[in-house]
Design a protein around this motif. Structure first.
Motif, short mmCIF file in Angstrom:
data_model
loop_
_atom_site.label_atom_id
_atom_site.label_comp_id
_atom_site.label_asym_id
_atom_site.label_seq_id
_atom_site.Cartn_x
_atom_site.Cartn_y
_atom_site.Cartn_z
N GLN A 82 0.84 -1.21 0.00
CA GLN A 82 0.00 0.00 0.00
C GLN A 82 0.87 1.25 0.00
N LYS A 83 1.93 1.24 0.79
CA LYS A 83 2.82 2.39 0.84
C LYS A 83 3.57 2.57 -0.46
N LEU A 84 4.05 1.50 -1.05
CA LEU A 84 4.77 1.60 -2.32
C LEU A 84 3.86 2.15 -3.41
N VAL A 85 2.62 1.68 -3.45
CA VAL A 85 1.66 2.16 -4.45
C VAL A 85 1.36 3.64 -4.26
N SER A 86 1.39 4.09 -3.00
CA SER A 86 1.04 5.48 -2.70
C SER A 86 2.00 6.50 -3.30
N PHE A 87 3.17 6.05 -3.75
CA PHE A 87 4.13 6.98 -4.35
C PHE A 87 3.79 7.31 -5.80
N GLY A 88 2.69 6.80 -6.30
CA GLY A 88 2.20 7.14 -7.63
C GLY A 88 2.94 6.40 -8.72
N THR A 89 4.17 6.75 -8.93
CA THR A 89 5.05 6.03 -9.85
C THR A 89 6.40 5.83 -9.18
N ARG A 90 7.03 4.70 -9.50
CA ARG A 90 8.39 4.45 -9.04
C ARG A 90 9.30 4.21 -10.24
N HIS A 91 8.94 4.83 -11.34
CA HIS A 91 9.79 4.74 -12.53
C HIS A 91 11.19 5.25 -12.18
N THR A 92 12.19 4.59 -12.69
CA THR A 92 13.57 4.93 -12.35
C THR A 92 13.91 6.38 -12.70
N GLY A 93 13.24 6.92 -13.72
CA GLY A 93 13.49 8.31 -14.11
C GLY A 93 12.55 9.31 -13.50
N ASP B 43 7.16 -4.61 -9.16
CA ASP B 43 7.49 -5.74 -8.32
C ASP B 43 7.38 -5.32 -6.86
N GLY B 44 6.22 -4.67 -6.56
CA GLY B 44 5.96 -4.39 -5.15
C GLY B 44 5.94 -5.66 -4.32
N SER B 45 5.48 -6.76 -4.95
CA SER B 45 5.42 -8.04 -4.23
C SER B 45 6.81 -8.53 -3.86
#
Length: 460
Positions: free
Chosen positions: A51-62, A157-159
């Motif tokens: 849930q926390k990882l998803v909350s960052f909107g995007t985790r694209h490396t750029g 790969d939040g999982s």
């Protein structure tokens, strides 16, 4: 005590059950400590992590690195804080590092800092021997260059990241002879960049990496057809070593070893552990480095000469991978948290926790393993005895069998003779057993099967 132990091994040398009966921590072939560790995995904690990882909107490396709420910068700082919190709970033993590098790639807009977040739990007696768990925390949508659109990355790969963090929380409370490394990687979607940084970082440390368990997409159980599978997990492993030399390849082609790389025998080890310690989760070994035509960060570890496998869900759903968030023809596309089966994710995480602990508690895999017996009715197995091994187990199987089928426990003398077992008809291997009964993966003889990065060191 050493003399008494050797006498016991000699008396029980023909018993394939010695490793279990010798361990005060095991009941019915199971080590109580591994059962206990598996039971500590929390679905609730893993749900909160994703849930926390998803909350960052995007985790694209750029994506944004300055914001505290959105982008990969906020995500990596949060992951580091979670590992620091885990370290605080276990007496400060977990050391958190952030190896990074400025990298360019076709899928990046320009030179970009790629940052891994790594927790290190130093080993007590053999800290140079290392077991790694990894998963990538970056995410993407349909266009791999799109670094602004929402890319939840709940399963991909939040999982895997949730498995890494949960394993760190549980295992850092224990002490192990070998060092454990918990690695959350970036840049996977741009070309396995974080995997390359991890491999180079491990190499610079001069560590003997025994295994990398790379977890990528381990939380979904519903296939595109609607069929669910929450009882299987796939483990991909290369058949021949990525670092094999032409001379080694010629020897392997002649004598065998195509399905006995250290990574392949690591996969077999995971299969045995799942059967022994988990309920309703079976390992499906896949004799490929990765899914057909696709890849993951374990590939970079393999290229560096380290044993590594990819752990991934049994049934992938491509409407939830690398997709823009949208609904078309009644189908909801996107890697959202609703696509994660948390009881299943917890099961796969348990497999990782048990495997890391089992590997770290066992001795180092045997070295210098060789076989001889041409024009003889017997087969001789030789190896270099190690001080942390109380006994060894010689394994053999038909050349067409996928699993090791026969074994015999032998004293730690460096040599064993299998009477009336013809070398021509069987494949052979060797595992090491500690004084407490913990056992290593099987090592296939010669360069094809060694767990050593730098090649084979002959038995003396």
């Amino acid at each position: 005590m050493r003399i008494a132990l050797l006498a016991t091994v000699a008396l029980l040398a023909s018993s394939a059950a010695y490793a279990q009966s010798a361990s005060p921590q095991s009941v019915g072939g199971e080590h109580a400590v591994l059962k206990d560790l598996a039971g500590q995995v929390s679905e609730t904690r893993q749900r909160a992590t994703i849930q926390k990882l998803v909350s960052f909107g995007t985790r694209h490396t750029g994506s944004d690195t300055k914001s505290d709420k959105r982008g990969i910068g906020a995500a990596r700082r949060w992951i580091a804080a979670e590992m620091q919190a885990a370290s605080k709970d276990c007496g400060g033993r977990l050391q958190v590092e952030t190896p990074s590098r400025i990298m360019t790639a076709e899928r990046l807009a320009g030179p970009t800092e790629v940052v891994n977040v790594v927790g290190v739990l130093p080993g007590t007696s053999d800290p140079g021997r290392v077991i790694v768990i990894s998963g990538h925390y970056d995410s993407r949508v349909t266009d791999p260059k799109d670094f602004t659109s929402d890319a939840p990355g709940a399963n991909d790969d939040g999982s895997g990241t949730a498995a890494v963090i949960e394993a760190a929380r549980i295992l850092c409370k224990q002490q192990f002879p070998a060092t454990l490394v918990f690695a959350a990687l970036a840049g996977e979607e741009q070309g396995l960049l974080g995997g390359k940084i991890l491999a180079d970082w491990l190499s610079a440390k001069g560590w003997r990496v025994e295994a990398d368990l790379n977890n990528d997409i381990i939380g979904n159980t519903e296939g595109m057809s609607g069929v669910r599978d929450n009882t299987h997990v796939r483990v991909f492993s290369e058949g021949t070593r990525s670092t094999e030399t032409p001379e080694e390849a010629n020897r392997r082609r002649y004598n065998g070893g195509e399905v006995d790389s250290p990574s392949r025998n690591l996969a077999r080890y995971l299969d045995v552990l799942a059967d022994r310690y988990l309920t309703n989760l079976d390992v499906v070994m896949v004799y490929r480095t990765d899914r057909f035509g696709r890849g993951g960060d374990q590939v970079e570890l393999l290229r560096a000469g380290y044993p590594a496998v990819r752990i991934t869900e049994s049934t992938e759903n491509y409407t939830r991978q690398h997709q823009d968030l949208r609904t078309e023809n009644g189908i909801r596309y996107g890697d959202v948290i609703e696509g994660v089966d948390f009881p299943y994710l917890a099961q796969v995480t348990r497999l990782n926790v048990v495997a890391m602990a089992a590997l770290a508690l066992a001795p180092a895999p045997p070295t210098g393993v060789e076989i001889a017996g041409a024009v003889s009715p017997d087969t001789t197995v030789k190896w270099k005895p190690a001080p942390d091994a109380a006994a060894y187990r010689v394994w053999w199987r038909r050349t067409t069998d996928p699993q090791w089928t026969y074994s015999r426990v032998v004293p730690p003398t460096g040599q064993a003779v299998l009477k009336a077992v013809n070398i021509d008809d069987w494949f052979f291997g060797l595992s090491a057993i500690g004084a407490d009964g913990h056992e290593t993966p099987v090592v296939f003889p010669g360069a094809a099967g060694t767990f050593e990065r730098g090649g084979v060191k002959p038995a003396s």
